[in-house]
Design an enzyme around this catalytic site. Sequence first.
Site, PDB file in Angstrom:
ATOM      1  CG  ASN A 191     -32.513  -2.051 -23.094  1.00 22.04           C
ATOM      2  OD1 ASN A 191     -33.701  -2.433 -23.581  1.00 22.04           O
ATOM      3  ND2 ASN A 191     -32.124  -2.285 -21.659  1.00 22.04           N
ATOM      4  CD1 TRP A 192     -33.740   0.725 -29.414  1.00 21.66           C
ATOM      5  CD2 TRP A 192     -36.021   0.018 -30.401  1.00 21.66           C
ATOM      6  NE1 TRP A 192     -33.590   0.797 -30.683  1.00 21.66           N
ATOM      7  CE2 TRP A 192     -34.984   0.337 -31.339  1.00 21.66           C
ATOM      8  CE3 TRP A 192     -37.280  -0.243 -30.668  1.00 21.66           C
ATOM      9  CZ2 TRP A 192     -34.980   0.174 -32.736  1.00 21.66           C
ATOM     10  CZ3 TRP A 192     -37.229  -0.213 -32.295  1.00 21.66           C
ATOM     11  CH2 TRP A 192     -36.203  -0.046 -33.104  1.00 21.66           C
ATOM     12  CE  LYS A 193     -32.940   1.078 -20.511  1.00 20.49           C
ATOM     13  NZ  LYS A 193     -32.376   1.786 -19.400  1.00 20.49           N
TER      14      LYS A 193
ATOM     15  CG  HIS B 246     -32.161  -4.104 -17.870  1.00 17.22           C
ATOM     16  ND1 HIS B 246     -32.557  -2.975 -17.215  1.00 17.22           N
ATOM     17  CD2 HIS B 246     -31.373  -3.682 -18.763  1.00 17.22           C
ATOM     18  CE1 HIS B 246     -32.069  -1.906 -17.393  1.00 17.22           C
ATOM     19  NE2 HIS B 246     -31.236  -2.328 -18.350  1.00 17.22           N
TER      20      HIS B 246
ATOM     21  CD  GLU C 164     -34.406   0.216 -16.888  1.00 18.91           C
ATOM     22  OE1 GLU C 164     -34.958  -0.280 -17.982  1.00 18.91           O
ATOM     23  OE2 GLU C 164     -33.615   1.175 -16.833  1.00 18.91           O
TER      24      GLU C 164
ATOM     25  CD  GLU D 219     -26.985  -2.387 -18.484  1.00 15.87           C
ATOM     26  OE1 GLU D 219     -26.933  -1.446 -19.380  1.00 15.87           O
ATOM     27  OE2 GLU D 219     -28.096  -2.957 -18.013  1.00 15.87           O
TER      28      GLU D 219
ATOM     29  N   GLY E  18     -29.417   5.570 -17.044  1.00 15.89           N
ATOM     30  CA  GLY E  18     -30.278   6.612 -17.096  1.00 15.89           C
ATOM     31  C   GLY E  18     -30.136   7.840 -16.318  1.00 15.89           C
TER      32      GLY E  18
ATOM     33  CB  SER F 175     -25.079   7.592 -18.428  1.00 15.73           C
ATOM     34  OG  SER F 175     -26.079   7.500 -17.624  1.00 15.73           O
TER      35      SER F 175
ATOM     36  N   GLY G 101     -29.054   2.414 -23.576  1.00 20.19           N
ATOM     37  CA  GLY G 101     -30.536   2.586 -23.602  1.00 20.19           C
ATOM     38  C   GLY G 101     -30.850   3.988 -23.960  1.00 20.19           C
ATOM     39  N   GLY G 102     -31.062   5.114 -23.267  1.00 24.66           N
ATOM     40  CA  GLY G 102     -31.528   6.330 -23.911  1.00 24.66           C
ATOM     41  C   GLY G 102     -30.843   6.919 -25.130  1.00 24.66           C
TER      42      GLY G 102
HETATM   43  P1  PGA Z   1     -28.862   4.005 -20.289  1.00 27.29           P
HETATM   44  O1  PGA Z   1     -29.279   2.573 -20.137  1.00 27.29           O
HETATM   45  O2  PGA Z   1     -27.851   3.939 -21.625  1.00 27.29           O
HETATM   46  O3  PGA Z   1     -30.264   4.862 -20.741  1.00 27.29           O
HETATM   47  O4  PGA Z   1     -28.172   4.305 -18.966  1.00 27.29           O
HETATM   48  C1  PGA Z   1     -28.730   1.483 -20.236  1.00 27.29           C
HETATM   49  C2  PGA Z   1     -29.164   0.201 -20.109  1.00 27.29           C
HETATM   50  O5  PGA Z   1     -30.331   0.273 -19.081  1.00 27.29           O
HETATM   51  O6  PGA Z   1     -29.105  -0.932 -20.516  1.00 27.29           O
END
Ligand code: PGA
Length: 243
Positions: A8-10, A86, A88, A160, A166, A203, A224-225
């Site tokens: 997930n590159w966001k 998601h 976010e 999640e 994050g 994370s 994500g990150g």
């Molecule tokens: P993260 O994000 O690995 O940066 O914690 C995961 C996500 O939001 O899908």
Amino acid sequence: MGKLLAANWKLNPTTTREALKLAKASDQKGVLICPPFPFLSTVKSNLKRAKLCAQDAFWENRGAYTGEISPEALKRIGITHVIIGHSERRKYLKETDEMINQKVKAVLKTNLKIILCVGEPYSIRRKGFAAAKRFVASQLKKDLAGVSKKQRAGIIIAYEPIWAIGTGKSDNPPETAEMSAFIKNFLAAKPYTLNPRVLYGGSTNSKNIKDFLKHKEIDGALVGGASIKAEEFKKMIRIASRS
Ligand code: PGA
């Protein structure tokens, strides 16, 4: 079925050149790449092994909905999966469970696969694991209202915990495995014996991913990150392919 890693590159990166570089580095079987919308087509035409996933989709396919994304249009450009709900988007775009439910139903109609994100905030987890389970069950109930048992079994759930996204503070793997089993039971679609897949997100990195993937209840990760750091993600792909 092997373990799945969804990248997930966001809202990253900002150039096509960087997007292509990253996509090529992550282009392996068992990987789902989720780039920002402007890069979907270009990334798609450069993938050989990985599949392509959109980060969201709207609940209508056409009409006066400025800025929204049609599931049908996504399907036509070769997207196979869509992330819905998601945290976010729930937080910054104020997406409610009712909106998420509409999106789930629309995307199912288009025959795209869904990764539905659920997970509790810290204020709930602080009250204990049982409270977290109740929170997740209530999200699933609302997000999947009116979705048939057969269709539920094909949805991939990403668990999640919001406080782990994050933050560098991942959940503990045995509890994640227990939550995954709980989600699978909750969705168990007898007589359809299909085992719904549950991913963990929050994370994950090349150091901790193995501890999650070694549990049979955890079918993969939504990353994500770490997914936008090519070398780090390559290590994660290697670990996932052996898990
Ligand atoms: P993260 O994000 O690995 O940066 O914690 C995961 C996500 O939001 O899908």
